[in-house]
Write a protein that holds these residues in place. Structure first.
Motif, PDB file in Angstrom:
ATOM      1  N   GLU A 102       0.796  -1.242   0.000  1.00  0.00           N
ATOM      2  CA  GLU A 102       0.000   0.000   0.000  1.00  0.00           C
ATOM      3  C   GLU A 102       0.819   1.278   0.000  1.00  0.00           C
ATOM      4  OE1 GLU A 102      -2.563  -0.199   3.378  1.00  0.00           O
ATOM      5  OE2 GLU A 102      -3.619  -1.934   2.631  1.00  0.00           O
ATOM      6  N   GLY A 103       1.999   1.258  -0.540  1.00  0.00           N
ATOM      7  CA  GLY A 103       2.783   2.477  -0.624  1.00  0.00           C
ATOM      8  C   GLY A 103       3.393   2.932   0.686  1.00  0.00           C
ATOM      9  N   TRP A 104       3.219   2.172   1.749  1.00  0.00           N
ATOM     10  CA  TRP A 104       3.826   2.508   3.039  1.00  0.00           C
ATOM     11  C   TRP A 104       5.330   2.298   2.937  1.00  0.00           C
ATOM     12  CZ3 TRP A 104       6.767  -0.360   6.438  1.00  0.00           C
ATOM     13  CH2 TRP A 104       6.954   0.179   7.708  1.00  0.00           C
ATOM     14  N   ARG A 105       6.096   3.170   3.542  1.00  0.00           N
ATOM     15  CA  ARG A 105       7.559   3.046   3.540  1.00  0.00           C
ATOM     16  C   ARG A 105       8.074   3.134   4.967  1.00  0.00           C
ATOM     17  NH1 ARG A 105       9.293   0.650  -0.518  1.00  0.00           N
ATOM     18  NH2 ARG A 105      11.344   1.148   0.247  1.00  0.00           N
ATOM     19  N   PRO A 106       9.053   2.311   5.315  1.00  0.00           N
ATOM     20  CA  PRO A 106       9.673   2.444   6.636  1.00  0.00           C
ATOM     21  C   PRO A 106      10.565   3.679   6.663  1.00  0.00           C
ATOM     22  CG  PRO A 106      10.766   0.739   5.369  1.00  0.00           C
ATOM     23  CD  PRO A 106       9.597   1.210   4.558  1.00  0.00           C
ATOM     24  N   PRO A 107      10.911   4.142   7.840  1.00  0.00           N
ATOM     25  CA  PRO A 107      11.811   5.301   7.932  1.00  0.00           C
ATOM     26  C   PRO A 107      13.132   5.027   7.203  1.00  0.00           C
ATOM     27  CG  PRO A 107      10.872   4.796  10.074  1.00  0.00           C
ATOM     28  CD  PRO A 107      10.469   3.693   9.156  1.00  0.00           C
ATOM     29  N   ALA A 108      13.651   6.044   6.554  1.00  0.00           N
ATOM     30  CA  ALA A 108      14.862   5.900   5.740  1.00  0.00           C
ATOM     31  C   ALA A 108      16.053   5.417   6.560  1.00  0.00           C
ATOM     32  CB  ALA A 108      15.188   7.225   5.061  1.00  0.00           C
ATOM     33  N   LEU A 110      16.059   3.438   9.115  1.00  0.00           N
ATOM     34  CA  LEU A 110      15.940   1.997   9.359  1.00  0.00           C
ATOM     35  C   LEU A 110      16.266   1.197   8.099  1.00  0.00           C
ATOM     36  CD1 LEU A 110      12.844   1.426  11.661  1.00  0.00           C
ATOM     37  CD2 LEU A 110      15.210   0.824  12.098  1.00  0.00           C
ATOM     38  N   GLU A 111      15.806   1.688   6.962  1.00  0.00           N
ATOM     39  CA  GLU A 111      16.129   1.016   5.699  1.00  0.00           C
ATOM     40  C   GLU A 111      17.640   0.988   5.484  1.00  0.00           C
ATOM     41  OE1 GLU A 111      13.022   1.153   2.188  1.00  0.00           O
ATOM     42  OE2 GLU A 111      13.436   3.183   2.931  1.00  0.00           O
ATOM     43  N   GLU A 112      18.275   2.096   5.782  1.00  0.00           N
ATOM     44  CA  GLU A 112      19.724   2.193   5.623  1.00  0.00           C
ATOM     45  C   GLU A 112      20.449   1.221   6.558  1.00  0.00           C
ATOM     46  OE1 GLU A 112      22.977   5.553   6.549  1.00  0.00           O
ATOM     47  OE2 GLU A 112      21.303   6.211   5.273  1.00  0.00           O
ATOM     48  N   LYS A 113      19.994   1.168   7.820  1.00  0.00           N
ATOM     49  CA  LYS A 113      20.587   0.235   8.789  1.00  0.00           C
ATOM     50  C   LYS A 113      20.461  -1.210   8.309  1.00  0.00           C
ATOM     51  CE  LYS A 113      19.823   2.140  13.338  1.00  0.00           C
ATOM     52  NZ  LYS A 113      19.088   1.959  14.582  1.00  0.00           N
ATOM     53  N   LEU A 114      19.289  -1.538   7.806  1.00  0.00           N
ATOM     54  CA  LEU A 114      19.019  -2.921   7.406  1.00  0.00           C
ATOM     55  C   LEU A 114      19.796  -3.321   6.160  1.00  0.00           C
ATOM     56  CD1 LEU A 114      17.419  -5.370   8.322  1.00  0.00           C
ATOM     57  CD2 LEU A 114      15.594  -4.668   6.803  1.00  0.00           C
ATOM     58  N   GLN A 115      20.129  -2.369   5.307  1.00  0.00           N
ATOM     59  CA  GLN A 115      20.889  -2.682   4.098  1.00  0.00           C
ATOM     60  C   GLN A 115      22.271  -3.209   4.437  1.00  0.00           C
ATOM     61  OE1 GLN A 115      20.833   0.802   1.656  1.00  0.00           O
ATOM     62  NE2 GLN A 115      18.800   0.362   0.830  1.00  0.00           N
ATOM     63  N   ARG A 116      22.797  -2.786   5.580  1.00  0.00           N
ATOM     64  CA  ARG A 116      24.120  -3.242   5.997  1.00  0.00           C
ATOM     65  C   ARG A 116      24.066  -4.583   6.732  1.00  0.00           C
ATOM     66  NH1 ARG A 116      25.233   1.163   9.517  1.00  0.00           N
ATOM     67  NH2 ARG A 116      23.683   2.530   8.647  1.00  0.00           N
ATOM     68  N   MET A 117      22.865  -5.085   6.983  1.00  0.00           N
ATOM     69  CA  MET A 117      22.694  -6.338   7.734  1.00  0.00           C
ATOM     70  C   MET A 117      21.873  -7.327   6.904  1.00  0.00           C
ATOM     71  SD  MET A 117      21.529  -4.837  11.351  1.00  0.00           S
ATOM     72  CE  MET A 117      22.429  -3.584  12.219  1.00  0.00           C
ATOM     73  N   ASN A 118      21.914  -8.573   7.330  1.00  0.00           N
ATOM     74  CA  ASN A 118      21.076  -9.592   6.708  1.00  0.00           C
ATOM     75  C   ASN A 118      19.868  -9.829   7.609  1.00  0.00           C
ATOM     76  OD1 ASN A 118      19.896 -11.815   5.571  1.00  0.00           O
ATOM     77  ND2 ASN A 118      21.756 -13.040   5.487  1.00  0.00           N
ATOM     78  N   ARG A 119      18.689  -9.516   7.127  1.00  0.00           N
ATOM     79  CA  ARG A 119      17.450  -9.637   7.895  1.00  0.00           C
ATOM     80  C   ARG A 119      17.292 -11.041   8.486  1.00  0.00           C
ATOM     81  NH1 ARG A 119      14.081  -7.715   4.303  1.00  0.00           N
ATOM     82  NH2 ARG A 119      13.313  -5.993   5.512  1.00  0.00           N
ATOM     83  N   HIS A 120      17.710 -12.043   7.755  1.00  0.00           N
ATOM     84  CA  HIS A 120      17.501 -13.428   8.179  1.00  0.00           C
ATOM     85  C   HIS A 120      18.439 -13.850   9.304  1.00  0.00           C
ATOM     86  CE1 HIS A 120      14.721 -13.749   4.894  1.00  0.00           C
ATOM     87  NE2 HIS A 120      15.655 -13.310   4.063  1.00  0.00           N
ATOM     88  N   ASN A 121      19.490 -13.090   9.541  1.00  0.00           N
ATOM     89  CA  ASN A 121      20.423 -13.412  10.623  1.00  0.00           C
ATOM     90  C   ASN A 121      20.113 -12.662  11.908  1.00  0.00           C
ATOM     91  OD1 ASN A 121      21.835 -15.152   8.969  1.00  0.00           O
ATOM     92  ND2 ASN A 121      23.355 -13.614   8.385  1.00  0.00           N
ATOM     93  N   LEU A 122      19.114 -11.790  11.880  1.00  0.00           N
ATOM     94  CA  LEU A 122      18.783 -10.990  13.060  1.00  0.00           C
ATOM     95  C   LEU A 122      17.864 -11.770  14.000  1.00  0.00           C
ATOM     96  CD1 LEU A 122      18.010  -7.528  11.422  1.00  0.00           C
ATOM     97  CD2 LEU A 122      20.057  -8.171  12.685  1.00  0.00           C
ATOM     98  N   SER A 123      18.137 -11.683  15.278  1.00  0.00           N
ATOM     99  CA  SER A 123      17.256 -12.292  16.275  1.00  0.00           C
ATOM    100  C   SER A 123      16.107 -11.326  16.562  1.00  0.00           C
ATOM    101  CB  SER A 123      18.031 -12.578  17.558  1.00  0.00           C
ATOM    102  OG  SER A 123      18.413 -11.361  18.172  1.00  0.00           O
ATOM    103  N   ALA A 124      15.105 -11.825  17.261  1.00  0.00           N
ATOM    104  CA  ALA A 124      13.987 -10.965  17.655  1.00  0.00           C
ATOM    105  C   ALA A 124      14.485  -9.836  18.544  1.00  0.00           C
ATOM    106  CB  ALA A 124      12.925 -11.786  18.368  1.00  0.00           C
ATOM    107  N   ARG A 125      15.450 -10.117  19.387  1.00  0.00           N
ATOM    108  CA  ARG A 125      16.027  -9.094  20.265  1.00  0.00           C
ATOM    109  C   ARG A 125      16.687  -7.988  19.441  1.00  0.00           C
ATOM    110  NH1 ARG A 125      19.270 -11.612  24.677  1.00  0.00           N
ATOM    111  NH2 ARG A 125      17.221 -11.680  25.586  1.00  0.00           N
TER     112      ARG A 125
END
Length: 156
Positions: A102-108, A110-125
């Motif tokens: 629906e055109g929603w975007r996360p804060p820039a 956070l997107e930048e932080k996540l680009q440097r990490m692998n989402r699948h390796n992150l724990s819930a914490r």
């Protein structure tokens, strides 16, 4: 009432595969609409009980395809629950499952932080820390979304 673990995991797998399922729906529709071959010839030749033209055969295939209907039902349920979700829940869903609708975007930032990490390796914490919420809050939003999809599908 609590969802069975297998059901919870199945719904999570459907959320992860949302974009792939949407692509599969489009491809299946295209294949049915643009198909030509034995099925059409057989339906047109037999007549009684079968569609009498290629157009009728295609319309029948689109309407009666159980797999197509189930995939559409699941993606619609996910999209409906997402449309009613709060921004915080959408952030959790984006971070956990990579789902943006629906055109929603996360804060820039956070997107930048996540680009440097692998989402699948992150724990819930780690995900909760990135969002600046408590881990229990993260789990509450995640479970609320999954349970909402389960309720919409009638799996709960």
């Amino acid at each position: 009432m609590k969802l069975k673990r297998a059901t919870y995991r199945h719904i999570e797998a459907e959320i992860y595969a949302y974009y792939d399922t949407c692509r599969a729906i489009r491809e299946l529709r295209e294949r049915i609409i643009h198909s030509s071959g034995r099925e059409e010839a057989y339906g047109a030749a037999v007549g009684d009980g079968y569609a009498s033209s290629a157009v009728e055969w295609r319309a029948t295939q689109l309407a009666d395809n159980i797999m197509l209907r189930e995939m559409e039902r699941i993606t619609k349920a996910i999209a409906d629950v997402y449309s009613r979700a709060s921004d915080q829940t959408r952030l959790v869903v984006w971070l956990k499952y990579g789902l943006i609708l629906e055109g929603w975007r996360p804060p820039a930032e956070l997107e930048e932080k996540l680009q440097r990490m692998n989402r699948h390796n992150l724990s819930a914490r780690d995900m909760a820390w990135m969002l600046g919420v408590d881990e229990s809050t993260f789990h509450r939003h995640r479970s609320g979304f999954v349970y909402g999809v389960a309720e919409r599908l009638g799996w709960w």
